[in-house]
Scaffold this motif. Structure first.
Motif, PDB file in Angstrom:
ATOM      1  N   LYS A  38     -38.873  -8.360  16.449  1.00 21.36           N
ATOM      2  CA  LYS A  38     -39.210  -9.145  17.688  1.00 21.36           C
ATOM      3  C   LYS A  38     -38.257  -8.734  19.005  1.00 21.36           C
ATOM      4  O   LYS A  38     -37.146  -8.393  18.535  1.00 21.36           O
ATOM      5  CB  LYS A  38     -39.245 -10.472  17.524  1.00 21.36           C
ATOM      6  CG  LYS A  38     -39.966 -11.098  16.167  1.00 21.36           C
ATOM      7  CD  LYS A  38     -39.701 -12.555  15.837  1.00 21.36           C
ATOM      8  CE  LYS A  38     -40.513 -12.955  14.575  1.00 21.36           C
ATOM      9  NZ  LYS A  38     -40.314 -14.474  14.361  1.00 21.36           N
ATOM     10  N   PRO A  39     -38.775  -8.875  20.025  1.00 20.26           N
ATOM     11  CA  PRO A  39     -37.954  -8.722  21.276  1.00 20.26           C
ATOM     12  C   PRO A  39     -36.609  -9.419  21.076  1.00 20.26           C
ATOM     13  O   PRO A  39     -35.688  -8.958  21.509  1.00 20.26           O
ATOM     14  CB  PRO A  39     -38.735  -9.063  22.313  1.00 20.26           C
ATOM     15  CG  PRO A  39     -40.238  -8.859  21.840  1.00 20.26           C
ATOM     16  CD  PRO A  39     -40.351  -9.018  20.591  1.00 20.26           C
ATOM     17  N   GLU A  40     -36.790 -10.685  20.692  1.00 19.13           N
ATOM     18  CA  GLU A  40     -35.511 -11.468  20.601  1.00 19.13           C
ATOM     19  C   GLU A  40     -34.670 -10.983  19.309  1.00 19.13           C
ATOM     20  O   GLU A  40     -33.287 -11.664  19.408  1.00 19.13           O
ATOM     21  CB  GLU A  40     -36.013 -12.991  20.328  1.00 19.13           C
ATOM     22  CG  GLU A  40     -36.707 -13.328  18.904  1.00 19.13           C
ATOM     23  CD  GLU A  40     -38.325 -13.365  19.447  1.00 19.13           C
ATOM     24  OE1 GLU A  40     -38.741 -12.657  20.515  1.00 19.13           O
ATOM     25  OE2 GLU A  40     -38.808 -14.218  19.011  1.00 19.13           O
TER      26      GLU A  40
ATOM     27  N   THR B 134     -32.741  -2.301  19.994  1.00 21.72           N
ATOM     28  CA  THR B 134     -33.621  -2.573  20.967  1.00 21.72           C
ATOM     29  C   THR B 134     -35.102  -2.713  20.628  1.00 21.72           C
ATOM     30  O   THR B 134     -35.426  -1.777  20.108  1.00 21.72           O
ATOM     31  CB  THR B 134     -33.446  -1.910  22.456  1.00 21.72           C
ATOM     32  OG1 THR B 134     -31.994  -1.740  22.661  1.00 21.72           O
ATOM     33  CG2 THR B 134     -34.351  -2.326  23.476  1.00 21.72           C
ATOM     34  N   VAL B 135     -35.735  -3.977  20.705  1.00 17.12           N
ATOM     35  CA  VAL B 135     -37.312  -4.135  20.566  1.00 17.12           C
ATOM     36  C   VAL B 135     -37.957  -4.202  21.693  1.00 17.12           C
ATOM     37  O   VAL B 135     -37.602  -5.330  22.427  1.00 17.12           O
ATOM     38  CB  VAL B 135     -37.266  -5.319  19.455  1.00 17.12           C
ATOM     39  CG1 VAL B 135     -38.621  -5.198  19.098  1.00 17.12           C
ATOM     40  CG2 VAL B 135     -36.483  -4.992  18.166  1.00 17.12           C
ATOM     41  N   SER B 136     -38.726  -3.468  22.057  1.00 19.15           N
ATOM     42  CA  SER B 136     -39.654  -3.605  23.082  1.00 19.15           C
ATOM     43  C   SER B 136     -40.940  -4.448  22.884  1.00 19.15           C
ATOM     44  O   SER B 136     -41.623  -4.440  21.831  1.00 19.15           O
ATOM     45  CB  SER B 136     -40.006  -2.475  23.660  1.00 19.15           C
ATOM     46  OG  SER B 136     -40.817  -1.523  23.011  1.00 19.15           O
ATOM     47  N   SER B 137     -41.721  -5.171  23.965  1.00 22.93           N
ATOM     48  CA  SER B 137     -42.766  -5.920  23.665  1.00 22.93           C
ATOM     49  C   SER B 137     -44.005  -5.463  24.085  1.00 22.93           C
ATOM     50  O   SER B 137     -43.872  -3.976  24.585  1.00 22.93           O
ATOM     51  CB  SER B 137     -42.536  -7.372  24.573  1.00 22.93           C
ATOM     52  OG  SER B 137     -42.423  -6.907  25.982  1.00 22.93           O
TER      53      SER B 137
ATOM     54  N   SER C 153     -40.783  -6.210  11.008  1.00 24.46           N
ATOM     55  CA  SER C 153     -41.444  -7.394  11.824  1.00 24.46           C
ATOM     56  C   SER C 153     -40.341  -7.330  13.015  1.00 24.46           C
ATOM     57  O   SER C 153     -40.452  -8.797  13.315  1.00 24.46           O
ATOM     58  CB  SER C 153     -41.801  -8.432  10.917  1.00 24.46           C
ATOM     59  OG  SER C 153     -42.825  -8.334   9.932  1.00 24.46           O
TER      60      SER C 153
ATOM     61  N   GLN D  59     -40.831  -0.563  18.891  1.00 28.44           N
ATOM     62  CA  GLN D  59     -41.689  -1.652  19.432  1.00 28.44           C
ATOM     63  C   GLN D  59     -41.673  -2.855  18.569  1.00 28.44           C
ATOM     64  O   GLN D  59     -41.213  -3.056  17.309  1.00 28.44           O
ATOM     65  CB  GLN D  59     -43.043  -0.850  19.433  1.00 28.44           C
ATOM     66  CG  GLN D  59     -43.134   0.021  20.494  1.00 28.44           C
ATOM     67  CD  GLN D  59     -44.548   0.417  20.685  1.00 28.44           C
ATOM     68  OE1 GLN D  59     -45.394   0.632  19.795  1.00 28.44           O
ATOM     69  NE2 GLN D  59     -44.989   0.771  22.182  1.00 28.44           N
ATOM     70  N   ALA D  60     -42.218  -3.881  19.063  1.00 29.67           N
ATOM     71  CA  ALA D  60     -42.217  -5.231  18.627  1.00 29.67           C
ATOM     72  C   ALA D  60     -43.153  -4.830  17.232  1.00 29.67           C
ATOM     73  O   ALA D  60     -44.219  -4.298  17.272  1.00 29.67           O
ATOM     74  CB  ALA D  60     -42.812  -6.371  19.251  1.00 29.67           C
TER      75      ALA D  60
ATOM     76  N   THR E 288     -33.344  -7.984  19.961  1.00 27.24           N
ATOM     77  CA  THR E 288     -32.667  -7.119  20.698  1.00 27.24           C
ATOM     78  C   THR E 288     -31.177  -7.611  20.448  1.00 27.24           C
ATOM     79  O   THR E 288     -31.081  -8.573  21.024  1.00 27.24           O
ATOM     80  CB  THR E 288     -33.135  -7.122  21.792  1.00 27.24           C
ATOM     81  OG1 THR E 288     -34.408  -6.242  21.783  1.00 27.24           O
ATOM     82  CG2 THR E 288     -32.230  -5.901  22.844  1.00 27.24           C
TER      83      THR E 288
END
Length: 123
Positions: free
Chosen positions: A86-88, A120-123, A84, A13-14, A90
């Motif tokens: 972030k979704p970006e 992969t980072v989910s928001s 830390s 997760q983010a 990913t």
């Protein structure tokens, strides 16, 4: 010839963390510049971080203060601690090795590449 194998990718997760590892073959690992790049869908491969045999380090501006690159020449490994997130962030993350003096941030200056590991980072 150098073979690079990445591990440690996954889904987080983010705000969370991932730690990527790259295991390298070859007796001259300590003399290589080791780098991490990433590629998101539909985007160019971009520089993340790199470390020289002198432990001189470079980071992309987008990851400074959040990511840390390190190497263990005795174990032939290089790691990327990512905090830390972030979704970006990913992307598929690639480990790379450079034999000669070159530019840390240019993928074309690197000689060997791993297969990549998905982060992969989910928001």
């Amino acid at each position: 010839q150098v073979q690079l194998v990445e591990s440690g990718g996954g889904l987080v997760q983010a705000g969370g963390s991932l730690r990527l590892s790259c295991a390298a073959s070859g007796r001259t690992f300590s003399r290589y510049v080791m780098g991490w790049f990433r590629q998101a869908p539909g985007k160019e491969r971009e520089f993340v971080a790199a470390i020289r045999w002198t432990n001189n380090i470079g980071y992309a501006d987008s990851v400074k203060g959040r990511f840390t690159i390190s190497r263990d020449n005795a174990k032939n490994t290089v790691e990327l601690q990512m905090n830390s997130l972030k979704p970006e962030d990913t992307a598929v993350y690639y480990c790379a090795a450079m034999k000669n003096v070159g530019r840390l941030g240019l993928p074309e200056d690197y000689d060997y590449w791993g297969q990549g590991t998905q982060g992969t980072v989910s928001s």
